[in-house]
Scaffold this motif. Sequence first.
Motif, PDB file in Angstrom:
ATOM      1  N   SER A 209       0.826  -1.208   0.000  1.00 23.73           N
ATOM      2  CA  SER A 209       0.000   0.000   0.000  1.00 23.73           C
ATOM      3  C   SER A 209       0.858   1.254   0.000  1.00 23.73           C
ATOM      4  O   SER A 209       0.629   2.197  -0.774  1.00 23.73           O
ATOM      5  N   VAL A 210       1.851   1.269   0.877  1.00 23.05           N
ATOM      6  CA  VAL A 210       2.724   2.436   1.006  1.00 23.05           C
ATOM      7  C   VAL A 210       3.626   2.584  -0.209  1.00 23.05           C
ATOM      8  O   VAL A 210       3.784   3.690  -0.756  1.00 23.05           O
ATOM      9  N   VAL A 211       4.219   1.494  -0.641  1.00 24.94           N
ATOM     10  CA  VAL A 211       5.153   1.548  -1.777  1.00 24.94           C
ATOM     11  C   VAL A 211       4.434   1.965  -3.054  1.00 24.94           C
ATOM     12  O   VAL A 211       4.949   2.794  -3.826  1.00 24.94           O
ATOM     13  N   VAL A 212       3.254   1.430  -3.288  1.00 21.56           N
ATOM     14  CA  VAL A 212       2.473   1.811  -4.470  1.00 21.56           C
ATOM     15  C   VAL A 212       2.163   3.308  -4.447  1.00 21.56           C
ATOM     16  O   VAL A 212       2.303   4.008  -5.460  1.00 21.56           O
ATOM     17  N   GLY A 213       1.752   3.819  -3.292  1.00 27.14           N
ATOM     18  CA  GLY A 213       1.471   5.241  -3.171  1.00 27.14           C
ATOM     19  C   GLY A 213       2.691   6.094  -3.454  1.00 27.14           C
ATOM     20  O   GLY A 213       2.611   7.118  -4.146  1.00 27.14           O
ATOM     21  N   ALA A 214       3.843   5.657  -2.929  1.00 31.39           N
ATOM     22  CA  ALA A 214       5.092   6.408  -3.122  1.00 31.39           C
ATOM     23  C   ALA A 214       5.532   6.396  -4.588  1.00 31.39           C
ATOM     24  O   ALA A 214       6.006   7.408  -5.114  1.00 31.39           O
ATOM     25  N   ILE A 215       5.365   5.267  -5.250  1.00 32.34           N
ATOM     26  CA  ILE A 215       5.736   5.166  -6.678  1.00 32.34           C
ATOM     27  C   ILE A 215       4.852   6.085  -7.521  1.00 32.34           C
ATOM     28  O   ILE A 215       5.338   6.870  -8.335  1.00 32.34           O
ATOM     29  N   LEU A 216       3.536   6.011  -7.304  1.00 37.59           N
ATOM     30  CA  LEU A 216       2.611   6.815  -8.093  1.00 37.59           C
ATOM     31  C   LEU A 216       2.758   8.308  -7.792  1.00 37.59           C
ATOM     32  O   LEU A 216       2.502   9.147  -8.665  1.00 37.59           O
ATOM     33  N   GLY A 217       3.194   8.626  -6.579  1.00 41.37           N
ATOM     34  CA  GLY A 217       3.374  10.032  -6.188  1.00 41.37           C
ATOM     35  C   GLY A 217       4.642  10.659  -6.736  1.00 41.37           C
ATOM     36  O   GLY A 217       4.852  11.859  -6.568  1.00 41.37           O
ATOM     37  N   GLY A 218       5.493   9.839  -7.363  1.00 45.66           N
ATOM     38  CA  GLY A 218       6.715  10.362  -7.961  1.00 45.66           C
ATOM     39  C   GLY A 218       7.945  10.247  -7.086  1.00 45.66           C
ATOM     40  O   GLY A 218       8.953  10.921  -7.336  1.00 45.66           O
ATOM     41  N   GLY A 219       7.892   9.387  -6.065  1.00 46.18           N
ATOM     42  CA  GLY A 219       9.025   9.238  -5.161  1.00 46.18           C
ATOM     43  C   GLY A 219      10.255   8.666  -5.853  1.00 46.18           C
ATOM     44  O   GLY A 219      10.142   7.831  -6.750  1.00 46.18           O
ATOM     45  N   CYS A 220      11.438   9.126  -5.428  1.00 48.90           N
ATOM     46  CA  CYS A 220      12.683   8.564  -5.948  1.00 48.90           C
ATOM     47  C   CYS A 220      12.946   7.225  -5.258  1.00 48.90           C
ATOM     48  O   CYS A 220      12.272   6.877  -4.292  1.00 48.90           O
ATOM     49  N   ASN A 221      13.935   6.484  -5.723  1.00 46.26           N
ATOM     50  CA  ASN A 221      14.214   5.152  -5.176  1.00 46.26           C
ATOM     51  C   ASN A 221      14.504   5.198  -3.681  1.00 46.26           C
ATOM     52  O   ASN A 221      14.038   4.339  -2.923  1.00 46.26           O
ATOM     53  N   GLU A 222      15.278   6.187  -3.250  1.00 51.03           N
ATOM     54  CA  GLU A 222      15.626   6.288  -1.829  1.00 51.03           C
ATOM     55  C   GLU A 222      14.377   6.531  -0.987  1.00 51.03           C
ATOM     56  O   GLU A 222      14.203   5.918   0.083  1.00 51.03           O
ATOM     57  N   GLU A 223      13.496   7.409  -1.439  1.00 49.86           N
ATOM     58  CA  GLU A 223      12.262   7.688  -0.703  1.00 49.86           C
ATOM     59  C   GLU A 223      11.371   6.453  -0.656  1.00 49.86           C
ATOM     60  O   GLU A 223      10.804   6.127   0.403  1.00 49.86           O
ATOM     61  N   VAL A 224      11.252   5.768  -1.768  1.00 51.30           N
ATOM     62  CA  VAL A 224      10.412   4.567  -1.831  1.00 51.30           C
ATOM     63  C   VAL A 224      10.914   3.505  -0.863  1.00 51.30           C
ATOM     64  O   VAL A 224      10.127   2.884  -0.138  1.00 51.30           O
ATOM     65  N   GLU A 225      12.234   3.311  -0.809  1.00 54.32           N
ATOM     66  CA  GLU A 225      12.787   2.268   0.062  1.00 54.32           C
ATOM     67  C   GLU A 225      12.667   2.630   1.543  1.00 54.32           C
ATOM     68  O   GLU A 225      12.449   1.750   2.384  1.00 54.32           O
ATOM     69  N   LYS A 226      12.809   3.893   1.880  1.00 52.06           N
ATOM     70  CA  LYS A 226      12.614   4.316   3.277  1.00 52.06           C
ATOM     71  C   LYS A 226      11.170   4.092   3.695  1.00 52.06           C
ATOM     72  O   LYS A 226      10.898   3.611   4.805  1.00 52.06           O
ATOM     73  N   LEU A 227      10.254   4.401   2.804  1.00 49.71           N
ATOM     74  CA  LEU A 227       8.840   4.196   3.095  1.00 49.71           C
ATOM     75  C   LEU A 227       8.494   2.705   3.119  1.00 49.71           C
ATOM     76  O   LEU A 227       7.624   2.269   3.883  1.00 49.71           O
ATOM     77  N   ARG A 228       9.192   1.917   2.321  1.00 50.08           N
ATOM     78  CA  ARG A 228       9.003   0.460   2.359  1.00 50.08           C
ATOM     79  C   ARG A 228       9.338  -0.095   3.745  1.00 50.08           C
ATOM     80  O   ARG A 228       8.582  -0.893   4.310  1.00 50.08           O
ATOM     81  N   MET A 229      10.479   0.330   4.286  1.00 47.85           N
ATOM     82  CA  MET A 229      10.892  -0.156   5.604  1.00 47.85           C
ATOM     83  C   MET A 229       9.933   0.333   6.686  1.00 47.85           C
ATOM     84  O   MET A 229       9.615  -0.402   7.630  1.00 47.85           O
ATOM     85  N   PHE A 230       9.484   1.569   6.569  1.00 50.17           N
ATOM     86  CA  PHE A 230       8.480   2.100   7.501  1.00 50.17           C
ATOM     87  C   PHE A 230       7.249   1.186   7.508  1.00 50.17           C
ATOM     88  O   PHE A 230       6.756   0.778   8.562  1.00 50.17           O
TER      89      PHE A 230
END
Length: 316
Positions: A209-230
Motif C-alpha cells: 500500500s505504502v510503496v504503491v502510493g510512493a511510486i505513483l506520487g513520484g518518489g525517488c528510489n531512496e524515498e520509496v525504500e525508506k517508506l518500504r521499511m516504515f
Amino acid sequence: MLTKEDTVKDKEEEEEEEEKPRFNFNLYMVEKSRSVNQALNDAVSLREPHKIHEAMRYSLLAGGKRVRPVLCIAACEVVGGNESTAMAAACSIEMIHTMSLIHDDLPCMDNDDLRRGKPTNHKVFGENIAVLAGDALLAFAFEHIAVSTSGVSPERIIGAIGELAKSIGTEGLVAGQVVDINSEGLCDIGLEKLEFIHLHKTAALLEGSVVVGAILGGGCNEEVEKLRMFARYIGLMFQVVDDVLDVTKSSKELGKTAGKDLVADKVTYPKLLGIEKSNEFAQKLNRDAQEQLSGFDPVKVAPLIALANYIAYSPN
C-alpha cells in the motif's frame, strides 16, 4: 540572566508555536475514508450479474478503518503527489484486502461467522458466491489501477502493479497464509517462523500500500525504500497488536470473532512472549518505523506518523 527583550522573544516564540495548526488525525481519517468509500461505491456499482456485484459490495462497503488505502494516499502525498493520483490504487488495495478477508473467513480456511460486525460473506451469499466475489474483486483491482490511474507515467503504473501483485502472491500474502495453515497445532513454531508468517500474511499488503502510493506520487528510489521499511515495521506491529487484541477484547469490541486463534491452536505473539512483552515489542516496532521517516517534510509526514501511532495504540 534573561533580559526583557529575551522574555518578549520567548513569549513570541511560544505564541507562534501555539498558533501553528496541529495535525488533526481524526479529521484526516474521516475525510480520507469518506473519499475512499465514495470512490469504492462508484467503482463497484450494482449491475448485472446482480448477485455477484451485491456480494462484492456487501463486503467491500461493510465498513472498516480503511487503513491500507489511507496509507497509500498518505505515502503518495508525502513524496509530492495528491489524493486523486493515488485514489484508484487505494481502491484497488481495499478490493484486494476485502478479497483476502472473504476467503480467509471461508469454512476451508478460518471458518468465521463474523467480520466487521456483520455475518461473513459466505454466511449471507453461500460459499460458491463468496469465492467468486473474492475472485472478482481481485481481478477488478488490477483492472481498476491500470485503467483509472491518471496523471502518472505508464512506467510508474506498471511498477506499482508489479509491487501490488508481489505483495499478495507467493512472496507475500499467500506465502504467509500457507505457512500459517501448515503451522496450526504444531508446538515447535518459534519467533522466526511466526515473524515470517506475519511479515507475509499481514505486513506485505501494508507494505505494498505504502510503496504503491510512493511510486505513483513520484518518489525517488531512496524515498520509496525508506517508506518500504516504515511500512514493513508497522505491518508487523499491526499483527502483534491484533494478536494481543484477540485475547484481550470481546467479539463485540473487535467486530469479529475474538479468541479464534486460541481455539485454532495458532501460535501468536502473546502465546510466545506474553501480553506485556508483546506490547513492548509493538512499541519498539513503532519507534523503528518512525525512524524511517526522518528527512521527509514534517508537515507532509504527519499522517504517516499518526497512522503508525493509531495502529500501535488501537483499541480494536
